[in-house]
Design an enzyme around this catalytic site. Sequence first.
Site, PDB file in Angstrom:
ATOM      1  N   ARG A  98       0.858  -1.185   0.000  1.00 20.48           N
ATOM      2  CA  ARG A  98       0.000   0.000   0.000  1.00 20.48           C
ATOM      3  C   ARG A  98       0.894   1.236   0.000  1.00 20.48           C
ATOM      4  O   ARG A  98       2.070   1.171   0.353  1.00 20.48           O
ATOM      5  CB  ARG A  98      -0.905   0.005   1.231  1.00 20.48           C
ATOM      6  CG  ARG A  98      -1.809  -1.227   1.357  1.00 20.48           C
ATOM      7  CD  ARG A  98      -2.578  -1.207   2.674  1.00 20.48           C
ATOM      8  NE  ARG A  98      -3.485  -2.344   2.793  1.00 20.48           N
ATOM      9  CZ  ARG A  98      -3.174  -3.507   3.359  1.00 20.48           C
ATOM     10  NH1 ARG A  98      -1.942  -3.677   3.851  1.00 20.48           N
ATOM     11  NH2 ARG A  98      -4.047  -4.482   3.438  1.00 20.48           N
ATOM     12  N   LYS A 100      -1.690  -2.788   7.687  1.00 24.78           N
ATOM     13  CA  LYS A 100      -3.094  -2.694   8.088  1.00 24.78           C
ATOM     14  C   LYS A 100      -3.408  -3.763   9.120  1.00 24.78           C
ATOM     15  O   LYS A 100      -3.074  -4.934   8.948  1.00 24.78           O
ATOM     16  CB  LYS A 100      -3.989  -2.878   6.858  1.00 24.78           C
ATOM     17  CG  LYS A 100      -5.438  -2.492   7.089  1.00 24.78           C
ATOM     18  CD  LYS A 100      -6.209  -2.523   5.786  1.00 24.78           C
ATOM     19  CE  LYS A 100      -7.647  -2.096   5.993  1.00 24.78           C
ATOM     20  NZ  LYS A 100      -8.408  -2.101   4.722  1.00 24.78           N
ATOM     21  N   HIS A 119      -3.585   2.437  -5.500  1.00 27.55           N
ATOM     22  CA  HIS A 119      -4.038   1.086  -5.158  1.00 27.55           C
ATOM     23  C   HIS A 119      -4.189   0.203  -6.394  1.00 27.55           C
ATOM     24  O   HIS A 119      -4.215  -1.030  -6.277  1.00 27.55           O
ATOM     25  CB  HIS A 119      -5.367   1.166  -4.402  1.00 27.55           C
ATOM     26  CG  HIS A 119      -5.438   0.233  -3.233  1.00 27.55           C
ATOM     27  ND1 HIS A 119      -4.595   0.329  -2.136  1.00 27.55           N
ATOM     28  CD2 HIS A 119      -6.230  -0.845  -2.986  1.00 27.55           C
ATOM     29  CE1 HIS A 119      -4.887  -0.626  -1.273  1.00 27.55           C
ATOM     30  NE2 HIS A 119      -5.864  -1.352  -1.768  1.00 27.55           N
ATOM     31  N   ARG A 142      -1.423  -2.217  -6.642  1.00 23.48           N
ATOM     32  CA  ARG A 142      -1.575  -3.368  -5.736  1.00 23.48           C
ATOM     33  C   ARG A 142      -2.524  -4.394  -6.343  1.00 23.48           C
ATOM     34  O   ARG A 142      -2.267  -5.602  -6.308  1.00 23.48           O
ATOM     35  CB  ARG A 142      -2.085  -2.869  -4.387  1.00 23.48           C
ATOM     36  CG  ARG A 142      -2.328  -3.925  -3.327  1.00 23.48           C
ATOM     37  CD  ARG A 142      -2.664  -3.222  -2.007  1.00 23.48           C
ATOM     38  NE  ARG A 142      -3.279  -4.119  -1.036  1.00 23.48           N
ATOM     39  CZ  ARG A 142      -2.620  -4.875  -0.185  1.00 23.48           C
ATOM     40  NH1 ARG A 142      -1.296  -4.886  -0.214  1.00 23.48           N
ATOM     41  NH2 ARG A 142      -3.248  -5.637   0.687  1.00 23.48           N
ATOM     42  N   HIS A 175      -3.893  -9.971   3.630  1.00 24.33           N
ATOM     43  CA  HIS A 175      -5.327 -10.115   3.860  1.00 24.33           C
ATOM     44  C   HIS A 175      -5.585 -11.084   5.005  1.00 24.33           C
ATOM     45  O   HIS A 175      -4.969 -12.150   5.073  1.00 24.33           O
ATOM     46  CB  HIS A 175      -6.024 -10.633   2.598  1.00 24.33           C
ATOM     47  CG  HIS A 175      -6.102  -9.615   1.500  1.00 24.33           C
ATOM     48  ND1 HIS A 175      -6.358  -9.950   0.184  1.00 24.33           N
ATOM     49  CD2 HIS A 175      -5.951  -8.262   1.519  1.00 24.33           C
ATOM     50  CE1 HIS A 175      -6.366  -8.852  -0.559  1.00 24.33           C
ATOM     51  NE2 HIS A 175      -6.125  -7.824   0.222  1.00 24.33           N
ATOM     52  N   TYR A 200      -9.737 -11.211  -6.958  1.00 25.63           N
ATOM     53  CA  TYR A 200      -8.791 -11.133  -8.076  1.00 25.63           C
ATOM     54  C   TYR A 200      -8.898 -12.342  -8.997  1.00 25.63           C
ATOM     55  O   TYR A 200      -8.439 -12.280 -10.144  1.00 25.63           O
ATOM     56  CB  TYR A 200      -7.363 -11.000  -7.539  1.00 25.63           C
ATOM     57  CG  TYR A 200      -7.159  -9.754  -6.716  1.00 25.63           C
ATOM     58  CD1 TYR A 200      -7.224  -8.496  -7.303  1.00 25.63           C
ATOM     59  CD2 TYR A 200      -6.926  -9.830  -5.358  1.00 25.63           C
ATOM     60  CE1 TYR A 200      -7.060  -7.343  -6.550  1.00 25.63           C
ATOM     61  CE2 TYR A 200      -6.751  -8.683  -4.584  1.00 25.63           C
ATOM     62  CZ  TYR A 200      -6.825  -7.448  -5.194  1.00 25.63           C
ATOM     63  OH  TYR A 200      -6.669  -6.317  -4.441  1.00 25.63           O
TER      64      TYR A 200
END
Length: 460
Positions: free
Chosen positions: A275, A300, A406, A409, A432, A441
Amino acid sequence: MEKRESSTDPRIEIFWLRYSDVLKLFRIPERSIPWYRRHIEFFIADHPNTRLKEHSIATVDAWLSSLGRNPHVNEWQFRQKVDSLRLLFCHCLKLPWADQIEWDHWLSGAKALGKDHPTVARSYEMIEKAVKDPRNRLGKKFPDIYRKYLISMRIADYSPNTEKSYLAWINRFLVFHSEKHPCDCGEIELASFLEHLAINRKVSGATQGLALNALVFFFSRILEQPVGQIGPYQRPKKPKRLPTILSPDEIQRLLGALEPTNRLMIRLMYGTGMRVMECVSVRLKDLDFEYHQITVRAGKGKKDRCVPLPKALASDLRKQVAVVKQIHDTDVAAGYGSVFIPEALARKYPNASYELGWQYLFPASRISQDPRSGIVRRHHIHQTVIQKSIKRAATKSGILKRITSHTLRHSFATHLLESGTDIRTVQELLGHADVSTTMIYTHVAGLGSQGVKSPLDRIG
């Protein structure tokens, strides 16, 4: 390992369940609840002959004063201990004398009572500046509440971006209900504001959810009026959107259109899937040229992870390290040279902030004042530098897709899946928590249920 007393006495277990419910009501993060309980257990252990309901203002103040003189207790730890006692005595046990304790004084970081104890204004340098800011209605009209807001945010260890975002939503709420004092507002006012956002402001569901989180935090942690059932209010429909993906050819065009000064950062973002804030926050010590990996610190969810260090960038990254060393040497010679490091580490290793390894890989072009501590130092480059550079490159390259930082990414993840990389590996690289987030994706890459051919292509 010793058994907890609670395992043999059901009354004690009920007490801890009640305390845990209070913590959840006041929006204490799940990961912090065991620490709050531990602080209370230490307090109980230090008063073996006194029941909790037999304590007084004097015993609590004496314990906090003694604790404050302990050099091994960090400021954030001290504030968390104070908060654990405040929630225990004021909201769990609801003892009549508990509200008379100067909780604000203790929470402000004053570790010991005395004539020269640090004031809130000195502990949080931004208060005076914020009060003068006409856009900050909370700081201007309710400085005491604003002070509690800052303290609560620091105790919860929220990021500066979250702190600014929450404050912005609180200010909008206060402007919307300008005729009322915050303490006179409740579920009805909250519901009307959220409905106003959906109907009049046409915000997305995610934006409305962010506003709700900010205001629930405001009511529960600062005003100490936990929100109950808000009732029905208009919610925007939550759209299901697929991410924008650039093809390898479009990536080449975008990277070719970049300005030389920012090209390395943006190539690194695509090559690692980081990110934008993770990229600008990389420090020299996080680079591992031997194992070709970069450690992303406190991403995150406050999680660390490793991402590949692209071999194509190894030479450029080594040159960037040399540039940073030269900048750092110049700063040290000028009497500066420190960078921000987490508070606990700063206290444990007071000279670490001057070490080369802690310096940012992409430092800012000039020295500036740290908004929290007031220390003049060199921070990392601002994330908007990357975002604006990508926007200019997208325009220059002629790509019509909407491209943001983003997007790199998203493209990183999709191209890995297209090359046969296992989805679990991609999940780990992206950080994640749930593989279902990564599954989006597979549809873009044509690997899921949507990976079908058009019937027109079959007949030519």
